[in-house]
Design a protein around this motif. Sequence first.
Motif, PDB file in Angstrom:
ATOM      1  N   LEU A  33       0.837  -1.198   0.000  1.00 19.83           N
ATOM      2  CA  LEU A  33       0.000   0.000   0.000  1.00 19.83           C
ATOM      3  C   LEU A  33       0.871   1.246   0.000  1.00 19.83           C
ATOM      4  CD1 LEU A  33      -2.601  -0.996   2.753  1.00 19.83           C
ATOM      5  CD2 LEU A  33      -2.917  -1.078   0.280  1.00 19.83           C
ATOM      6  N   GLU A  34       0.562   2.171  -0.885  1.00 21.10           N
ATOM      7  CA  GLU A  34       1.251   3.461  -0.883  1.00 21.10           C
ATOM      8  C   GLU A  34       0.520   4.454   0.015  1.00 21.10           C
ATOM      9  OE1 GLU A  34       2.288   7.053  -3.996  1.00 21.10           O
ATOM     10  OE2 GLU A  34       2.216   5.015  -4.740  1.00 21.10           O
ATOM     11  N   ASP A  35      -0.807   4.461  -0.075  1.00 25.07           N
ATOM     12  CA  ASP A  35      -1.621   5.376   0.718  1.00 25.07           C
ATOM     13  C   ASP A  35      -2.988   4.754   0.900  1.00 25.07           C
ATOM     14  OD1 ASP A  35      -2.376   7.647   2.145  1.00 25.07           O
ATOM     15  OD2 ASP A  35      -2.808   8.841   0.366  1.00 25.07           O
ATOM     16  N   ALA A  36      -3.671   5.128   1.959  1.00 23.95           N
ATOM     17  CA  ALA A  36      -5.019   4.638   2.212  1.00 23.95           C
ATOM     18  C   ALA A  36      -5.793   5.681   2.981  1.00 23.95           C
ATOM     19  CB  ALA A  36      -4.977   3.326   2.999  1.00 23.95           C
ATOM     20  N   CYS A  37      -7.081   5.725   2.728  1.00 24.33           N
ATOM     21  CA  CYS A  37      -7.966   6.638   3.443  1.00 24.33           C
ATOM     22  C   CYS A  37      -9.346   6.005   3.534  1.00 24.33           C
ATOM     23  CB  CYS A  37      -8.052   7.984   2.728  1.00 24.33           C
ATOM     24  SG  CYS A  37      -9.050   9.198   3.625  1.00 24.33           S
ATOM     25  N   ILE A  38      -9.983   6.228   4.651  1.00 27.41           N
ATOM     26  CA  ILE A  38     -11.339   5.732   4.860  1.00 27.41           C
ATOM     27  C   ILE A  38     -12.280   6.918   4.834  1.00 27.41           C
ATOM     28  CG2 ILE A  38     -12.888   4.631   6.518  1.00 27.41           C
ATOM     29  CD1 ILE A  38     -10.318   3.151   7.527  1.00 27.41           C
ATOM     30  N   VAL A  39     -13.363   6.774   4.085  1.00 28.58           N
ATOM     31  CA  VAL A  39     -14.401   7.793   4.031  1.00 28.58           C
ATOM     32  C   VAL A  39     -15.649   7.185   4.644  1.00 28.58           C
ATOM     33  CG1 VAL A  39     -15.828   9.222   2.539  1.00 28.58           C
ATOM     34  CG2 VAL A  39     -13.435   8.876   1.983  1.00 28.58           C
ATOM     35  N   VAL A  40     -16.188   7.858   5.650  1.00 30.26           N
ATOM     36  CA  VAL A  40     -17.402   7.390   6.319  1.00 30.26           C
ATOM     37  C   VAL A  40     -18.495   8.413   6.068  1.00 30.26           C
ATOM     38  CG1 VAL A  40     -18.446   6.822   8.544  1.00 30.26           C
ATOM     39  CG2 VAL A  40     -16.063   6.222   8.101  1.00 30.26           C
ATOM     40  N   ARG A  41     -19.640   7.928   5.615  1.00 35.25           N
ATOM     41  CA  ARG A  41     -20.807   8.794   5.480  1.00 35.25           C
ATOM     42  C   ARG A  41     -21.765   8.393   6.589  1.00 35.25           C
ATOM     43  NH1 ARG A  41     -24.834   9.987   0.435  1.00 35.25           N
ATOM     44  NH2 ARG A  41     -25.751  11.844   1.363  1.00 35.25           N
ATOM     45  N   SER A  42     -21.954   9.293   7.537  1.00 29.65           N
ATOM     46  CA  SER A  42     -22.781   8.995   8.703  1.00 29.65           C
ATOM     47  C   SER A  42     -24.233   8.821   8.293  1.00 29.65           C
ATOM     48  CB  SER A  42     -22.648  10.104   9.740  1.00 29.65           C
ATOM     49  OG  SER A  42     -23.223  11.301   9.249  1.00 29.65           O
ATOM     50  N   ALA A  43     -25.035   8.321   9.224  1.00 26.50           N
ATOM     51  CA  ALA A  43     -26.459   8.130   8.956  1.00 26.50           C
ATOM     52  C   ALA A  43     -27.144   9.449   8.622  1.00 26.50           C
ATOM     53  CB  ALA A  43     -27.125   7.470  10.159  1.00 26.50           C
ATOM     54  N   LYS A  44     -26.582  10.558   9.114  1.00 31.57           N
ATOM     55  CA  LYS A  44     -27.134  11.881   8.817  1.00 31.57           C
ATOM     56  C   LYS A  44     -26.629  12.435   7.490  1.00 31.57           C
ATOM     57  CE  LYS A  44     -27.742  13.057  13.656  1.00 31.57           C
ATOM     58  NZ  LYS A  44     -27.404  13.988  14.733  1.00 31.57           N
ATOM     59  N   GLY A  45     -25.707  11.718   6.827  1.00 30.34           N
ATOM     60  CA  GLY A  45     -25.218  12.132   5.518  1.00 30.34           C
ATOM     61  C   GLY A  45     -23.931  12.931   5.533  1.00 30.34           C
ATOM     62  N   LYS A  46     -23.329  13.142   6.702  1.00 33.38           N
ATOM     63  CA  LYS A  46     -22.082  13.902   6.778  1.00 33.38           C
ATOM     64  C   LYS A  46     -20.899  13.001   6.442  1.00 33.38           C
ATOM     65  CE  LYS A  46     -19.550  17.120   9.602  1.00 33.38           C
ATOM     66  NZ  LYS A  46     -19.448  17.864  10.830  1.00 33.38           N
ATOM     67  N   VAL A  47     -19.968  13.530   5.633  1.00 30.24           N
ATOM     68  CA  VAL A  47     -18.810  12.768   5.177  1.00 30.24           C
ATOM     69  C   VAL A  47     -17.600  13.082   6.060  1.00 30.24           C
ATOM     70  CG1 VAL A  47     -17.220  12.405   3.254  1.00 30.24           C
ATOM     71  CG2 VAL A  47     -19.661  12.703   2.808  1.00 30.24           C
ATOM     72  N   HIS A  48     -16.927  12.025   6.544  1.00 25.16           N
ATOM     73  CA  HIS A  48     -15.725  12.150   7.377  1.00 25.16           C
ATOM     74  C   HIS A  48     -14.582  11.404   6.702  1.00 25.16           C
ATOM     75  CE1 HIS A  48     -18.236  13.525  10.741  1.00 25.16           C
ATOM     76  NE2 HIS A  48     -19.054  12.533  10.423  1.00 25.16           N
ATOM     77  N   LEU A  49     -13.394  12.013   6.691  1.00 27.04           N
ATOM     78  CA  LEU A  49     -12.190  11.365   6.158  1.00 27.04           C
ATOM     79  C   LEU A  49     -11.306  10.911   7.308  1.00 27.04           C
ATOM     80  CD1 LEU A  49     -11.064  13.807   3.308  1.00 27.04           C
ATOM     81  CD2 LEU A  49     -12.537  11.825   3.128  1.00 27.04           C
ATOM     82  N   LYS A  50     -10.785   9.702   7.205  1.00 28.33           N
ATOM     83  CA  LYS A  50      -9.825   9.182   8.178  1.00 28.33           C
ATOM     84  C   LYS A  50      -8.574   8.783   7.410  1.00 28.33           C
ATOM     85  CE  LYS A  50     -13.330   6.891  11.010  1.00 28.33           C
ATOM     86  NZ  LYS A  50     -13.728   5.572  11.542  1.00 28.33           N
ATOM     87  N   GLN A  51      -7.547   9.613   7.507  1.00 27.87           N
ATOM     88  CA  GLN A  51      -6.296   9.332   6.807  1.00 27.87           C
ATOM     89  C   GLN A  51      -5.548   8.211   7.531  1.00 27.87           C
ATOM     90  OE1 GLN A  51      -5.258  10.657   3.990  1.00 27.87           O
ATOM     91  NE2 GLN A  51      -6.583  12.438   3.776  1.00 27.87           N
TER      92      GLN A  51
END
Length: 176
Positions: A33-51
């Motif tokens: 892996l060179e890079d990875a990121c997790i994107v979570v879209r909450s139940a309310k529709g808000k997008v969060h990035l976790k590097q």
Amino acid sequence: MSDLVVVSFKGEEAADQVLTKLQQMQKEHLIDLEDACIVVRSAKGKVHLKQAVDLVKIGALSGAAWGGLFGALVGLLLLNPLVGLATGMAIGAGTGALSGALSDYGIDDDFMRSTGQNIEPGSSALFILVRRVNFDKVLPELKPFGGKVLKTSLTNDQEERLRKALESLNSSGATA
């Protein structure tokens, strides 16, 4: 050259679990892996990035180390190395954290946010840049997680193989 793979998962924690599994397989040299990121879209529709790599923290630690060393040397010249050490560490940590916050490499954050808007609320997606992968050994390990391929930069043959493997994993996981 690295390939981008974006896979969505049901549930907000599924992408975290898959990344943890991929990082374990990286230690076994099955994937690079060179890079990875997790994107979570909450139940309310808000997008969060976790590097996967916290550049601010790394920058602050590196800056504090170099600043402390440089400050101690300057302090030694001025006959007060402890004050120089403390001042150098503080300034180094601040500038290191700032440079870490301003630097961004790998996958573009705006691309991840816009793609995250397209996944279902209450779900997550995993964005990975892969240098090398052994599909035959990696895909069976991901069987319990399922997933849907959203985007890739793989060749058409590789992408089709990945899609078919995840579809068969999803269908066999649904019947089990």
